[in-house]
Design an enzyme around this catalytic site. Structure first.
Site, PDB file in Angstrom:
ATOM      1  N   TYR A 185      -4.351 -12.776   5.222  1.00  9.82           N
ATOM      2  CA  TYR A 185      -5.715 -12.581   5.754  1.00  9.82           C
ATOM      3  C   TYR A 185      -6.789 -12.697   4.668  1.00  9.82           C
ATOM      4  O   TYR A 185      -7.974 -12.753   4.980  1.00  9.82           O
ATOM      5  CB  TYR A 185      -5.832 -11.229   6.482  1.00  9.82           C
ATOM      6  CG  TYR A 185      -5.562 -10.013   5.635  1.00  9.82           C
ATOM      7  CD1 TYR A 185      -6.440  -9.590   4.645  1.00  9.82           C
ATOM      8  CD2 TYR A 185      -4.402  -9.268   5.824  1.00  9.82           C
ATOM      9  CE1 TYR A 185      -6.179  -8.478   3.869  1.00  9.82           C
ATOM     10  CE2 TYR A 185      -4.129  -8.153   5.064  1.00  9.82           C
ATOM     11  CZ  TYR A 185      -5.020  -7.761   4.085  1.00  9.82           C
ATOM     12  OH  TYR A 185      -4.751  -6.669   3.318  1.00  9.82           O
ATOM     13  N   GLU A 186      -6.388 -12.719   3.402  1.00  6.52           N
ATOM     14  CA  GLU A 186      -7.383 -12.897   2.338  1.00  6.52           C
ATOM     15  C   GLU A 186      -7.839 -14.361   2.254  1.00  6.52           C
ATOM     16  O   GLU A 186      -8.745 -14.682   1.506  1.00  6.52           O
ATOM     17  CB  GLU A 186      -6.811 -12.419   0.999  1.00  6.52           C
ATOM     18  CG  GLU A 186      -6.599 -10.910   0.965  1.00  6.52           C
ATOM     19  CD  GLU A 186      -5.886 -10.423  -0.291  1.00  6.52           C
ATOM     20  OE1 GLU A 186      -6.509 -10.369  -1.355  1.00  6.52           O
ATOM     21  OE2 GLU A 186      -4.675 -10.126  -0.192  1.00  6.52           O
ATOM     22  N   SER A 212       0.855  -1.196   0.000  1.00  2.00           N
ATOM     23  CA  SER A 212       0.000   0.000   0.000  1.00  2.00           C
ATOM     24  C   SER A 212       0.885   1.239   0.000  1.00  2.00           C
ATOM     25  O   SER A 212       1.874   1.295   0.720  1.00  2.00           O
ATOM     26  CB  SER A 212      -0.865   0.051   1.266  1.00  2.00           C
ATOM     27  OG  SER A 212      -1.548  -1.158   1.425  1.00  2.00           O
ATOM     28  N   HIS A 264      -3.500  -1.857  -4.402  1.00  2.16           N
ATOM     29  CA  HIS A 264      -2.649  -2.927  -4.952  1.00  2.16           C
ATOM     30  C   HIS A 264      -3.148  -3.197  -6.381  1.00  2.16           C
ATOM     31  O   HIS A 264      -4.254  -3.700  -6.561  1.00  2.16           O
ATOM     32  CB  HIS A 264      -2.790  -4.213  -4.130  1.00  2.16           C
ATOM     33  CG  HIS A 264      -2.212  -4.130  -2.757  1.00  2.16           C
ATOM     34  ND1 HIS A 264      -0.990  -4.670  -2.416  1.00  2.16           N
ATOM     35  CD2 HIS A 264      -2.674  -3.543  -1.635  1.00  2.16           C
ATOM     36  CE1 HIS A 264      -0.753  -4.424  -1.143  1.00  2.16           C
ATOM     37  NE2 HIS A 264      -1.755  -3.753  -0.645  1.00  2.16           N
ATOM     38  N   ASN A 288      -0.107   5.145  10.315  1.00  3.60           N
ATOM     39  CA  ASN A 288      -0.883   5.512  11.526  1.00  3.60           C
ATOM     40  C   ASN A 288      -0.080   5.102  12.748  1.00  3.60           C
ATOM     41  O   ASN A 288       0.797   4.241  12.658  1.00  3.60           O
ATOM     42  CB  ASN A 288      -2.229   4.764  11.528  1.00  3.60           C
ATOM     43  CG  ASN A 288      -2.036   3.250  11.402  1.00  3.60           C
ATOM     44  OD1 ASN A 288      -1.817   2.753  10.293  1.00  3.60           O
ATOM     45  ND2 ASN A 288      -2.086   2.551  12.504  1.00  3.60           N
ATOM     46  N   MET A 341       0.737  -6.512   8.522  1.00  7.51           N
ATOM     47  CA  MET A 341       0.083  -7.763   8.108  1.00  7.51           C
ATOM     48  C   MET A 341       0.727  -8.415   6.892  1.00  7.51           C
ATOM     49  O   MET A 341       0.064  -9.174   6.176  1.00  7.51           O
ATOM     50  CB  MET A 341      -1.396  -7.475   7.797  1.00  7.51           C
ATOM     51  CG  MET A 341      -2.151  -6.742   8.886  1.00  7.51           C
ATOM     52  SD  MET A 341      -3.844  -6.403   8.364  1.00  7.51           S
ATOM     53  CE  MET A 341      -4.380  -5.232   9.616  1.00  7.51           C
ATOM     54  N   SER A 342       1.989  -8.141   6.643  1.00  5.33           N
ATOM     55  CA  SER A 342       2.590  -8.696   5.411  1.00  5.33           C
ATOM     56  C   SER A 342       4.097  -8.857   5.567  1.00  5.33           C
ATOM     57  O   SER A 342       4.623  -8.877   6.680  1.00  5.33           O
ATOM     58  CB  SER A 342       2.290  -7.761   4.231  1.00  5.33           C
ATOM     59  OG  SER A 342       2.995  -6.551   4.388  1.00  5.33           O
ATOM     60  N   HIS A 356      -2.408 -11.170   0.533  1.00  6.69           N
ATOM     61  CA  HIS A 356      -2.118 -11.236   1.973  1.00  6.69           C
ATOM     62  C   HIS A 356      -2.686 -12.518   2.557  1.00  6.69           C
ATOM     63  O   HIS A 356      -3.700 -13.036   2.098  1.00  6.69           O
ATOM     64  CB  HIS A 356      -2.758 -10.044   2.702  1.00  6.69           C
ATOM     65  CG  HIS A 356      -2.268  -8.727   2.244  1.00  6.69           C
ATOM     66  ND1 HIS A 356      -2.770  -8.100   1.125  1.00  6.69           N
ATOM     67  CD2 HIS A 356      -1.303  -7.916   2.737  1.00  6.69           C
ATOM     68  CE1 HIS A 356      -2.136  -6.956   0.960  1.00  6.69           C
ATOM     69  NE2 HIS A 356      -1.236  -6.809   1.921  1.00  6.69           N
ATOM     70  N   HIS A 405      -8.947   1.874   7.369  1.00  5.79           N
ATOM     71  CA  HIS A 405      -8.182   1.641   6.141  1.00  5.79           C
ATOM     72  C   HIS A 405      -8.115   2.927   5.306  1.00  5.79           C
ATOM     73  O   HIS A 405      -7.109   3.178   4.630  1.00  5.79           O
ATOM     74  CB  HIS A 405      -8.799   0.487   5.346  1.00  5.79           C
ATOM     75  CG  HIS A 405      -7.990   0.091   4.146  1.00  5.79           C
ATOM     76  ND1 HIS A 405      -6.678  -0.335   4.242  1.00  5.79           N
ATOM     77  CD2 HIS A 405      -8.295   0.069   2.824  1.00  5.79           C
ATOM     78  CE1 HIS A 405      -6.213  -0.604   3.034  1.00  5.79           C
ATOM     79  NE2 HIS A 405      -7.166  -0.366   2.147  1.00  5.79           N
ATOM     80  N   ALA A 444       2.668  -0.960   4.316  1.00  8.61           N
ATOM     81  CA  ALA A 444       2.145   0.067   5.219  1.00  8.61           C
ATOM     82  C   ALA A 444       2.093  -0.575   6.594  1.00  8.61           C
ATOM     83  O   ALA A 444       1.798  -1.767   6.705  1.00  8.61           O
ATOM     84  CB  ALA A 444       0.759   0.489   4.784  1.00  8.61           C
TER      85      ALA A 444
END
Ligand code: HPA
Length: 274
Positions: A84-85, A29, A60, A233, A209-210, A82, A245, A112
């Protein structure tokens, strides 16, 4: 799994006329569209590449292009899938295994992330110096492919020190150089304040998360890895406000130019010297 990697790298070799590729970058991101600033020698949509997953997350794009930086070629992977997908971890790291199979020697990863360290502000670019895997997942679980790397790979220097020193030098006129430790959570929930506090206590400066699965696989294969977080953030509990998001995308877009200018210089130098 290796069969799929071979099928994909053979397709790419054919599509790219067997060009030798020196470095690769996986854009997270905030870096989407980086590839559009340059003349693309080749460009492929992820949906045309066997075994590639079209990313579903905003920011993306899902495109692989070859661009010349300095005298050598860089493969730009614009977008990633990712964990989480809901994909299998092997699907997440397939592009990285393909990078290894293509003989690419340097990999840059961007993401990010939420800032945990009190020294970070939204918009900061942080060079990752180490990670903490808090997910219980590891892409190397399963039978080891000895031709790729050892069963028990050393993880003392995942994020290459020479590349970190190079990044420090190149960032000089662009931003204040900072390094940090990235803790990988699966998402898709943002962390709770207590999880962020836990991450802080055990030494993390960033939460995200990646990146970690790709870094593990690349390190296993002997690729030099360099990874950057864009702090979009302050992490939950450090920020007083709820996370969204939209905020992540907004800050990522604002800081894009700075990160992209840096990345262009960094890639030129990597392609010259490494
Ligand atoms: N946590 C996890 N992932 C993130 C965050 C965060 O606060 N911000 C951007 N990606």
């Amino acid at each position: 799994m290796y069969k799929k990697v071979k099928e994909t790298s053979e397709y790419l070799n054919k599509s790219f006329n067997n060009e030798s590729i020196h470095s690769a970058i996986i854009l997270g991101s905030g870096m989407g569209g980086f590839e559009d600033k340059f003349e693309k020698i080749y460009s492929l949509d992820y949906s045309d590449i066997p075994n590639f997953i079209k990313p579903s997350v905003e920011g993306h794009t899902g495109n692989l292009s070859l661009v010349k930086f300095g005298e050598r070629l860089t493969a730009i992977f614009s977008g990633r899938a990712h964990f989480y997908e809901g994909y299998d971890i092997n699907e997440i790291v397939l592009p990285t295994r393909v990078i290894a199979d293509l003989g690419i020697k340097n990999l840059i990863i961007t993401n990010a992330a939420g800032g945990v360290s009190k020294n970070y502000q939204p918009g900061d670019i942080i060079n990752i110096k180490d990670h903490i895997n808090l997910t219980g997942n590891n892409p190397l679980i399963g039978s080891n492919l000895d031709e790729l790397g050892p069963r028990f790979p050393d993880m003392s220097n995942v994020y290459n020190k020479e590349l970190r020193d190079l990044a420090k030098q190149i960032s000089k006129d662009l931003f204040e150089y900072k390094e940090g430790i990235y803790a990988w959570f699966t998402g898709p929930t943002y962390e709770t304040p207590s999880e962020v506090n836990f991450a802080k206590i055990i030494g993390a400066d960033l939460v995200g998360m990646s990146t970690v699965p790709e870094a593990i696989v690349a390190n296993h294969a002997g690729i030099k890895v360099s990874a950057f977080s864009l702090v979009t953030n302050l992490a939950a509990g450090i920020s007083k406000d709820p996370l969204s998001h939209d905020e992540v995308i907004e800050i990522a877009n604002k800081s894009k130019d700075k990160l992209q200018s840096f990345m262009e210089k960094f890639l030129i130098e990597i392609n010259l010297t490494n």
